[in-house]
Design a protein around this motif. Structure first.
Motif, PDB file in Angstrom:
ATOM      1  N   LEU A   1       0.845  -1.195   0.000  1.00 29.56           N
ATOM      2  CA  LEU A   1       0.000   0.000   0.000  1.00 29.56           C
ATOM      3  C   LEU A   1       0.875   1.238   0.000  1.00 29.56           C
ATOM      4  O   LEU A   1       1.791   1.363   0.834  1.00 29.56           O
ATOM      5  CB  LEU A   1      -0.905   0.029   1.240  1.00 29.56           C
ATOM      6  N   ASP A   2       0.628   2.128  -0.934  1.00 28.88           N
ATOM      7  CA  ASP A   2       1.365   3.393  -1.008  1.00 28.88           C
ATOM      8  C   ASP A   2       2.873   3.175  -0.977  1.00 28.88           C
ATOM      9  O   ASP A   2       3.629   3.909  -0.319  1.00 28.88           O
ATOM     10  CB  ASP A   2       0.957   4.321   0.147  1.00 28.88           C
ATOM     11  N   GLY A   3       3.318   2.148  -1.690  1.00 37.44           N
ATOM     12  CA  GLY A   3       4.743   1.881  -1.789  1.00 37.44           C
ATOM     13  C   GLY A   3       5.349   1.167  -0.600  1.00 37.44           C
ATOM     14  O   GLY A   3       6.563   0.925  -0.564  1.00 37.44           O
ATOM     15  N   VAL A   4       4.531   0.789   0.387  1.00 34.10           N
ATOM     16  CA  VAL A   4       5.022   0.090   1.573  1.00 34.10           C
ATOM     17  C   VAL A   4       4.536  -1.353   1.542  1.00 34.10           C
ATOM     18  O   VAL A   4       3.353  -1.618   1.305  1.00 34.10           O
ATOM     19  CB  VAL A   4       4.532   0.769   2.870  1.00 34.10           C
ATOM     20  N   LYS A   5       5.460  -2.290   1.781  1.00 37.02           N
ATOM     21  CA  LYS A   5       5.094  -3.702   1.821  1.00 37.02           C
ATOM     22  C   LYS A   5       4.927  -4.161   3.266  1.00 37.02           C
ATOM     23  O   LYS A   5       5.821  -3.973   4.086  1.00 37.02           O
ATOM     24  CB  LYS A   5       6.165  -4.558   1.132  1.00 37.02           C
ATOM     25  N   TYR A   6       3.768  -4.748   3.546  1.00 42.00           N
ATOM     26  CA  TYR A   6       3.488  -5.299   4.863  1.00 42.00           C
ATOM     27  C   TYR A   6       3.463  -6.822   4.718  1.00 42.00           C
ATOM     28  O   TYR A   6       2.565  -7.370   4.086  1.00 42.00           O
ATOM     29  CB  TYR A   6       2.141  -4.798   5.382  1.00 42.00           C
ATOM     30  N   HIS A   7       4.461  -7.499   5.313  1.00 43.30           N
ATOM     31  CA  HIS A   7       4.529  -8.954   5.185  1.00 43.30           C
ATOM     32  C   HIS A   7       3.664  -9.628   6.247  1.00 43.30           C
ATOM     33  O   HIS A   7       3.047  -8.971   7.083  1.00 43.30           O
ATOM     34  CB  HIS A   7       5.982  -9.444   5.234  1.00 43.30           C
ATOM     35  N   HIS A   8       3.645 -10.953   6.216  1.00 39.42           N
ATOM     36  CA  HIS A   8       2.673 -11.725   6.994  1.00 39.42           C
ATOM     37  C   HIS A   8       3.189 -12.236   8.339  1.00 39.42           C
ATOM     38  O   HIS A   8       2.505 -12.988   9.021  1.00 39.42           O
ATOM     39  CB  HIS A   8       2.223 -12.930   6.171  1.00 39.42           C
ATOM     40  N   LEU A   9       4.380 -11.844   8.746  1.00 34.96           N
ATOM     41  CA  LEU A   9       4.955 -12.295  10.012  1.00 34.96           C
ATOM     42  C   LEU A   9       4.814 -11.175  11.036  1.00 34.96           C
ATOM     43  O   LEU A   9       5.483 -10.144  10.932  1.00 34.96           O
ATOM     44  CB  LEU A   9       6.422 -12.678   9.827  1.00 34.96           C
ATOM     45  N   PHE A  10       3.943 -11.377  12.030  1.00 33.18           N
ATOM     46  CA  PHE A  10       3.539 -10.273  12.892  1.00 33.18           C
ATOM     47  C   PHE A  10       4.263 -10.214  14.230  1.00 33.18           C
ATOM     48  O   PHE A  10       4.579 -11.233  14.843  1.00 33.18           O
ATOM     49  CB  PHE A  10       2.027 -10.346  13.147  1.00 33.18           C
ATOM     50  N   ASP A  11       4.472  -8.984  14.679  1.00 33.70           N
ATOM     51  CA  ASP A  11       4.993  -8.696  16.007  1.00 33.70           C
ATOM     52  C   ASP A  11       3.807  -8.673  16.954  1.00 33.70           C
ATOM     53  O   ASP A  11       2.910  -7.837  16.825  1.00 33.70           O
ATOM     54  CB  ASP A  11       5.697  -7.334  15.995  1.00 33.70           C
ATOM     55  N   THR A  12       3.783  -9.594  17.896  1.00 34.93           N
ATOM     56  CA  THR A  12       2.619  -9.701  18.775  1.00 34.93           C
ATOM     57  C   THR A  12       2.560  -8.583  19.812  1.00 34.93           C
ATOM     58  O   THR A  12       1.578  -8.483  20.546  1.00 34.93           O
ATOM     59  CB  THR A  12       2.607 -11.061  19.506  1.00 34.93           C
ATOM     60  N   LYS A  13       3.571  -7.751  19.871  1.00 32.43           N
ATOM     61  CA  LYS A  13       3.542  -6.600  20.780  1.00 32.43           C
ATOM     62  C   LYS A  13       2.936  -5.369  20.114  1.00 32.43           C
ATOM     63  O   LYS A  13       2.305  -4.543  20.772  1.00 32.43           O
ATOM     64  CB  LYS A  13       4.949  -6.277  21.276  1.00 32.43           C
ATOM     65  N   THR A  14       3.126  -5.252  18.801  1.00 30.58           N
ATOM     66  CA  THR A  14       2.652  -4.058  18.101  1.00 30.58           C
ATOM     67  C   THR A  14       1.431  -4.313  17.220  1.00 30.58           C
ATOM     68  O   THR A  14       0.685  -3.391  16.908  1.00 30.58           O
ATOM     69  CB  THR A  14       3.763  -3.480  17.205  1.00 30.58           C
ATOM     70  N   GLY A  15       1.238  -5.555  16.780  1.00 27.16           N
ATOM     71  CA  GLY A  15       0.145  -5.858  15.860  1.00 27.16           C
ATOM     72  C   GLY A  15       0.485  -5.548  14.412  1.00 27.16           C
ATOM     73  O   GLY A  15      -0.360  -5.688  13.519  1.00 27.16           O
ATOM     74  N   TYR A  16       1.729  -5.142  14.167  1.00 26.45           N
ATOM     75  CA  TYR A  16       2.215  -4.863  12.813  1.00 26.45           C
ATOM     76  C   TYR A  16       3.237  -5.932  12.417  1.00 26.45           C
ATOM     77  O   TYR A  16       3.764  -6.650  13.283  1.00 26.45           O
ATOM     78  CB  TYR A  16       2.881  -3.482  12.760  1.00 26.45           C
ATOM     79  N   PRO A  17       3.556  -6.036  11.120  1.00 27.53           N
ATOM     80  CA  PRO A  17       4.581  -6.991  10.713  1.00 27.53           C
ATOM     81  C   PRO A  17       5.903  -6.734  11.437  1.00 27.53           C
ATOM     82  O   PRO A  17       6.259  -5.585  11.724  1.00 27.53           O
ATOM     83  CB  PRO A  17       4.717  -6.742   9.209  1.00 27.53           C
ATOM     84  N   VAL A  18       6.624  -7.800  11.725  1.00 25.07           N
ATOM     85  CA  VAL A  18       7.924  -7.697  12.386  1.00 25.07           C
ATOM     86  C   VAL A  18       8.842  -6.803  11.557  1.00 25.07           C
ATOM     87  O   VAL A  18       8.931  -6.939  10.333  1.00 25.07           O
ATOM     88  CB  VAL A  18       8.564  -9.093  12.540  1.00 25.07           C
ATOM     89  N   ASP A  19       9.533  -5.892  12.226  1.00 25.71           N
ATOM     90  CA  ASP A  19      10.449  -4.970  11.556  1.00 25.71           C
ATOM     91  C   ASP A  19      11.835  -5.150  12.159  1.00 25.71           C
ATOM     92  O   ASP A  19      12.122  -4.646  13.238  1.00 25.71           O
ATOM     93  CB  ASP A  19       9.967  -3.529  11.733  1.00 25.71           C
ATOM     94  N   ASN A  20      12.677  -5.917  11.484  1.00 24.04           N
ATOM     95  CA  ASN A  20      14.051  -6.090  11.965  1.00 24.04           C
ATOM     96  C   ASN A  20      14.989  -6.267  10.777  1.00 24.04           C
ATOM     97  O   ASN A  20      14.621  -5.975   9.635  1.00 24.04           O
ATOM     98  CB  ASN A  20      14.143  -7.259  12.951  1.00 24.04           C
ATOM     99  N   ASP A  21      16.202  -6.763  11.049  1.00 23.07           N
ATOM    100  CA  ASP A  21      17.225  -6.842  10.007  1.00 23.07           C
ATOM    101  C   ASP A  21      17.170  -8.114   9.180  1.00 23.07           C
ATOM    102  O   ASP A  21      18.001  -8.316   8.301  1.00 23.07           O
ATOM    103  CB  ASP A  21      18.617  -6.711  10.635  1.00 23.07           C
ATOM    104  N   LEU A  22      16.172  -8.980   9.415  1.00 28.49           N
ATOM    105  CA  LEU A  22      16.126 -10.267   8.729  1.00 28.49           C
ATOM    106  C   LEU A  22      15.216 -10.270   7.501  1.00 28.49           C
ATOM    107  O   LEU A  22      14.124  -9.703   7.522  1.00 28.49           O
ATOM    108  CB  LEU A  22      15.664 -11.358   9.691  1.00 28.49           C
ATOM    109  N   ALA A  23      15.686 -10.936   6.460  1.00 21.03           N
ATOM    110  CA  ALA A  23      14.864 -11.176   5.276  1.00 21.03           C
ATOM    111  C   ALA A  23      14.286 -12.583   5.307  1.00 21.03           C
ATOM    112  O   ALA A  23      13.180 -12.816   4.823  1.00 21.03           O
ATOM    113  CB  ALA A  23      15.686 -10.986   4.003  1.00 21.03           C
ATOM    114  N   SER A  24      15.043 -13.534   5.888  1.00 19.36           N
ATOM    115  CA  SER A  24      14.530 -14.896   6.020  1.00 19.36           C
ATOM    116  C   SER A  24      15.330 -15.672   7.052  1.00 19.36           C
ATOM    117  O   SER A  24      16.470 -15.320   7.385  1.00 19.36           O
ATOM    118  CB  SER A  24      14.566 -15.655   4.683  1.00 19.36           C
ATOM    119  N   VAL A  25      14.703 -16.730   7.547  1.00 20.32           N
ATOM    120  CA  VAL A  25      15.348 -17.660   8.472  1.00 20.32           C
ATOM    121  C   VAL A  25      15.016 -19.075   8.011  1.00 20.32           C
ATOM    122  O   VAL A  25      13.867 -19.371   7.685  1.00 20.32           O
ATOM    123  CB  VAL A  25      14.832 -17.484   9.921  1.00 20.32           C
ATOM    124  N   SER A  26      16.018 -19.936   7.971  1.00 20.64           N
ATOM    125  CA  SER A  26      15.811 -21.351   7.671  1.00 20.64           C
ATOM    126  C   SER A  26      16.256 -22.174   8.864  1.00 20.64           C
ATOM    127  O   SER A  26      17.326 -21.920   9.430  1.00 20.64           O
ATOM    128  CB  SER A  26      16.604 -21.784   6.435  1.00 20.64           C
TER     129      SER A  26
END
Length: 364
Positions: free
Chosen positions: A268-293
């Motif tokens: 939305l409006d040039g911002v991507k909101y992914h599907h992995l959520f921060d349960t403290k904020t209710g928004y997608p997790v925002d950190n330095d990771l692109a993926s974890v295996s």
């Protein structure tokens, strides 16, 4: 979830001549032409669109084609019980009775819910089995996905107390103490199903095979090339959801599960909101990771751990795997900057694709 409990994507390179049927499926390759006694290089294979993704089972034992039938039957049975927003779902039945009364469920579902609560407690909510109040609000991955208002998010955040999930081992009942609480097992269900399907195949006599549930890769036994030939499983490029791998690990009787920000998102409006959520904020997790295996013995654990350590971020995620995860569990972390970090047990195993644009992080 609504027939889309997919959260995790990995691509496997697992045998000669098998090309990927979709961007989420296993592929196979081999440097060795030999075939072990009783094995076949061209496996018995069956694909179906289930669990919101393309699922594929491959059996390399000669004469074991019929094992695919009960395995897929188990997959459908569990999917129907666990998927939310689905007629007849046992998880839906629990959610509908939130704040009203306990619901008796099958042993399968009870064990899964109990494990999900244990992970919620252990991670202090980084993994949260009642994240549904948030996921059902955003609906990322569905046609009706949207960015909720802050007031809606604030209200949903009051419904995330996993300690209010009451379990009764004797009755096998589950009770959500507050109306509006929603169990969503999307972060663990496919892993659980992969393990159960693998058990069915083993009981049918399969000693060499692949369970690929849209990215949850579980390998049974050794490669068809021989007892000393492990499977070579590729790790998905987090910036390319088309099956490109950045490197690989060799595994036998293991599962490889990847969680990343590329697979499902709302823009939305040039911002991507992914599907992995921060349960403290209710928004997608925002950190330095692109993926974890995560590489581990059970796919259910791999499923939960990818979500849990992704939420923790790079430093805390590595620390959690090396100090608290089950012995033998290892992980690969890819940052937004294109750096690859691996836990100590993968230093010699993980092989970075020399043609990739990623770099191994220098040890501090």
């Amino acid at each position: 979830m609504k027939k889309r409990i997919i959260l995790l994507v990995a691509v496997a390179t697992l045998g000669l001549g098998l090309s990927a049927c979709s961007k989420k499926q296993a592929t196979t390759s081999s440097d060795q032409p030999e075939i072990a006694e009783g094995m076949r290089s061209d496996p018995y294979r069956q694909e179906e669109f289930l669990l919101g993704t393309y699922t594929r089972l491959s059996v390399y034992n000669e004469g074991k084609k019929e094992a695919l039938t009960p395995a897929f039957a188990k997959m459908r049975e569990l999917g129907d019980k666990i998927t939310i927003n689905e007629s007849g779902s046992e998880i839906d039945a629990i959610n509908e009775k939130a704040g009203i009364e306990p619901v008796v469920v099958s042993a399968d579902v009870y064990d899964l819910v109990k494990t999900a609560k244990e992970y919620s407690v252990q991670s202090k909510g980084a993994f949260n089995l009642v994240i549904g109040a948030i996921t059902q609000l955003w609906r990322i991955g569905f046609d009706d996905a949207r960015k909720p208002s802050q007031a809606e998010i604030d209200e949903a955040l009051t419904k995330l107390d996993y300690n209010k999930v009451q379990l009764n081992d004797e009755a096998k009942s589950v009770y959500l103490e507050e109306p509006g609480m929603i169990i969503d097992l999307g972060a663990i269900a496919k892993g659980y199903i992969a393990d159960e399907v693998a058990d069915v195949l083993k009981k049918e006599g399969v000693t060499s095979g692949i369970v690929d549930l849209g990215g949850n890769i579980l390998v049974i036994g050794h490669s068809y090339r021989g007892d000393d030939k492990p499977w070579n499983v590729g790790i998905q490029d987090p910036n390319d959801a088309r099956g490109t791998v950045i490197g690989s690990v060799e595994v036998t009787d293991k599962t490889v599960v990847t969680s990343g920000i590329y697979e499902r998102y709302l823009e939305l409006d040039g911002v991507k909101y992914h599907h992995l959520f921060d349960t403290k904020t209710g928004y997608p997790v925002d950190n330095d990771l692109a993926s974890v295996s995560v590489i581990t013995e059970h796919s259910m654990d791999g499923d939960a751990l990818t979500t849990l350590i992704f939420a923790k971020g790079l430093e805390e995620g590595i620390k959690f795997v090396e100090e608290q995860a089950t012995t033998g569990t290892q992980a690969i972390f890819i940052t937004h900057e294109g750096k690859v970090y691996v836990t100590k047990g993968l230093k010699e195993n993980f092989k970075l694709n020399p043609d990739s644009e990623y770099q191994m992080a220098e040890e501090e």
